[in-house]
Design a protein around this motif. Structure first.
Motif, PDB file in Angstrom:
ATOM      1  N   ASN A  38      22.418  58.160  56.401  1.00  0.00           N
ATOM      2  CA  ASN A  38      21.467  58.309  57.500  1.00  0.00           C
ATOM      3  C   ASN A  38      21.766  57.369  58.655  1.00  0.00           C
ATOM      4  N   LYS A  39      22.627  56.379  58.444  1.00  0.00           N
ATOM      5  CA  LYS A  39      22.986  55.462  59.527  1.00  0.00           C
ATOM      6  C   LYS A  39      23.777  56.232  60.581  1.00  0.00           C
ATOM      7  N   PRO A  40      23.526  55.951  61.862  1.00  0.00           N
ATOM      8  CA  PRO A  40      24.136  56.730  62.954  1.00  0.00           C
ATOM      9  C   PRO A  40      25.666  56.836  62.924  1.00  0.00           C
ATOM     10  N   MET A  41      26.350  55.778  62.640  1.00  0.00           N
ATOM     11  CA  MET A  41      27.816  55.816  62.692  1.00  0.00           C
ATOM     12  C   MET A  41      28.442  55.688  61.308  1.00  0.00           C
ATOM     13  N   CYS A  42      27.847  56.304  60.316  1.00  0.00           N
ATOM     14  CA  CYS A  42      28.382  56.256  58.956  1.00  0.00           C
ATOM     15  C   CYS A  42      29.791  56.863  58.958  1.00  0.00           C
ATOM     16  N   PRO A  43      30.795  56.110  58.499  1.00  0.00           N
ATOM     17  CA  PRO A  43      32.184  56.564  58.610  1.00  0.00           C
ATOM     18  C   PRO A  43      32.590  57.660  57.626  1.00  0.00           C
ATOM     19  N   PHE A  44      31.770  57.939  56.637  1.00  0.00           N
ATOM     20  CA  PHE A  44      32.188  58.906  55.614  1.00  0.00           C
ATOM     21  C   PHE A  44      31.269  60.114  55.470  1.00  0.00           C
ATOM     22  N   VAL A  45      30.374  60.330  56.434  1.00  0.00           N
ATOM     23  CA  VAL A  45      29.465  61.471  56.350  1.00  0.00           C
ATOM     24  C   VAL A  45      30.008  62.640  57.187  1.00  0.00           C
ATOM     25  N   LEU A  46      29.815  63.843  56.671  1.00  0.00           N
ATOM     26  CA  LEU A  46      30.185  65.074  57.370  1.00  0.00           C
ATOM     27  C   LEU A  46      28.922  65.924  57.449  1.00  0.00           C
ATOM     28  N   HIS A  47      28.496  66.250  58.657  1.00  0.00           N
ATOM     29  CA  HIS A  47      27.299  67.064  58.849  1.00  0.00           C
ATOM     30  C   HIS A  47      27.703  68.531  58.919  1.00  0.00           C
ATOM     31  N   VAL A  48      27.126  69.325  58.033  1.00  0.00           N
ATOM     32  CA  VAL A  48      27.349  70.773  58.027  1.00  0.00           C
ATOM     33  C   VAL A  48      25.969  71.401  58.169  1.00  0.00           C
ATOM     34  N   GLY A  49      25.595  71.692  59.407  1.00  0.00           N
ATOM     35  CA  GLY A  49      24.222  72.132  59.670  1.00  0.00           C
ATOM     36  C   GLY A  49      23.281  70.995  59.324  1.00  0.00           C
ATOM     37  N   LYS A  50      22.306  71.265  58.479  1.00  0.00           N
ATOM     38  CA  LYS A  50      21.378  70.216  58.040  1.00  0.00           C
ATOM     39  C   LYS A  50      21.885  69.488  56.799  1.00  0.00           C
ATOM     40  N   LYS A  51      22.922  70.034  56.185  1.00  0.00           N
ATOM     41  CA  LYS A  51      23.472  69.424  54.971  1.00  0.00           C
ATOM     42  C   LYS A  51      24.407  68.280  55.332  1.00  0.00           C
ATOM     43  N   ARG A  52      24.359  67.230  54.525  1.00  0.00           N
ATOM     44  CA  ARG A  52      25.269  66.104  54.702  1.00  0.00           C
ATOM     45  C   ARG A  52      26.191  66.033  53.497  1.00  0.00           C
ATOM     46  N   LEU A  53      27.477  65.995  53.760  1.00  0.00           N
ATOM     47  CA  LEU A  53      28.462  65.843  52.705  1.00  0.00           C
ATOM     48  C   LEU A  53      29.163  64.510  52.888  1.00  0.00           C
ATOM     49  N   ILE A  54      29.732  64.023  51.810  1.00  0.00           N
ATOM     50  CA  ILE A  54      30.438  62.751  51.855  1.00  0.00           C
ATOM     51  C   ILE A  54      31.923  63.020  51.715  1.00  0.00           C
ATOM     52  N   LYS A  55      32.678  62.539  52.699  1.00  0.00           N
ATOM     53  CA  LYS A  55      34.139  62.671  52.667  1.00  0.00           C
ATOM     54  C   LYS A  55      34.650  61.710  51.603  1.00  0.00           C
ATOM     55  N   ARG A  56      35.153  62.272  50.499  1.00  0.00           N
ATOM     56  CA  ARG A  56      35.494  61.472  49.333  1.00  0.00           C
ATOM     57  C   ARG A  56      36.490  60.359  49.645  1.00  0.00           C
ATOM     58  N   LYS A  57      37.577  60.666  50.330  1.00  0.00           N
ATOM     59  CA  LYS A  57      38.612  59.661  50.593  1.00  0.00           C
ATOM     60  C   LYS A  57      38.090  58.549  51.501  1.00  0.00           C
ATOM     61  N   GLU A  58      37.327  58.920  52.540  1.00  0.00           N
ATOM     62  CA  GLU A  58      36.751  57.914  53.432  1.00  0.00           C
ATOM     63  C   GLU A  58      35.722  57.069  52.682  1.00  0.00           C
ATOM     64  N   PHE A  59      34.975  57.700  51.793  1.00  0.00           N
ATOM     65  CA  PHE A  59      33.985  56.997  50.976  1.00  0.00           C
ATOM     66  C   PHE A  59      34.677  55.969  50.074  1.00  0.00           C
ATOM     67  N   GLU A  60      35.789  56.362  49.464  1.00  0.00           N
ATOM     68  CA  GLU A  60      36.547  55.452  48.605  1.00  0.00           C
ATOM     69  C   GLU A  60      37.052  54.250  49.417  1.00  0.00           C
ATOM     70  N   LYS A  61      37.557  54.507  50.626  1.00  0.00           N
ATOM     71  CA  LYS A  61      38.041  53.418  51.486  1.00  0.00           C
ATOM     72  C   LYS A  61      36.889  52.477  51.848  1.00  0.00           C
ATOM     73  N   TYR A  62      35.742  53.052  52.162  1.00  0.00           N
ATOM     74  CA  TYR A  62      34.564  52.256  52.507  1.00  0.00           C
ATOM     75  C   TYR A  62      34.176  51.346  51.341  1.00  0.00           C
ATOM     76  N   ILE A  63      34.136  51.895  50.138  1.00  0.00           N
ATOM     77  CA  ILE A  63      33.767  51.134  48.939  1.00  0.00           C
ATOM     78  C   ILE A  63      34.748  49.983  48.715  1.00  0.00           C
ATOM     79  N   GLU A  64      36.031  50.220  48.969  1.00  0.00           N
ATOM     80  CA  GLU A  64      37.033  49.167  48.785  1.00  0.00           C
ATOM     81  C   GLU A  64      36.858  48.038  49.794  1.00  0.00           C
TER      82      GLU A  64
END
Length: 69
Positions: A38-64
């Protein structure tokens, strides 16, 4: 009778994950993941209409990179 084929792709091979899949994959709670995407500049979110998906590879990089979520 028509056969129904189901292609189940393992989570670690998916390009994008739902919040529930990302929670299962990362062991981070659904509520915390929802706050992050929900944060405005989340680096790993993909908005598809009202649905939010998480870009797996970007999410993994973020976690690291982060020390605490």
């Amino acid at each position: 009778m028509k056969e129904v084929m189901t292609n189940t792709i393992p989570i670690w091979e998916k390009l994008n994950l739902t919040i529930n899949e990302a929670a299962e994959y990362s062991n981070i709670g659904i509520n915390r993941l929802t706050e992050l995407v929900n944060k405005p500049m989340c680096p790993f979110v993909l908005h598809v209409g009202k649905k939010r998906l998480i870009k797996r590879k970007e999410f993994e990089k973020y976690i690291e990179r982060v020390l605490e979520v």
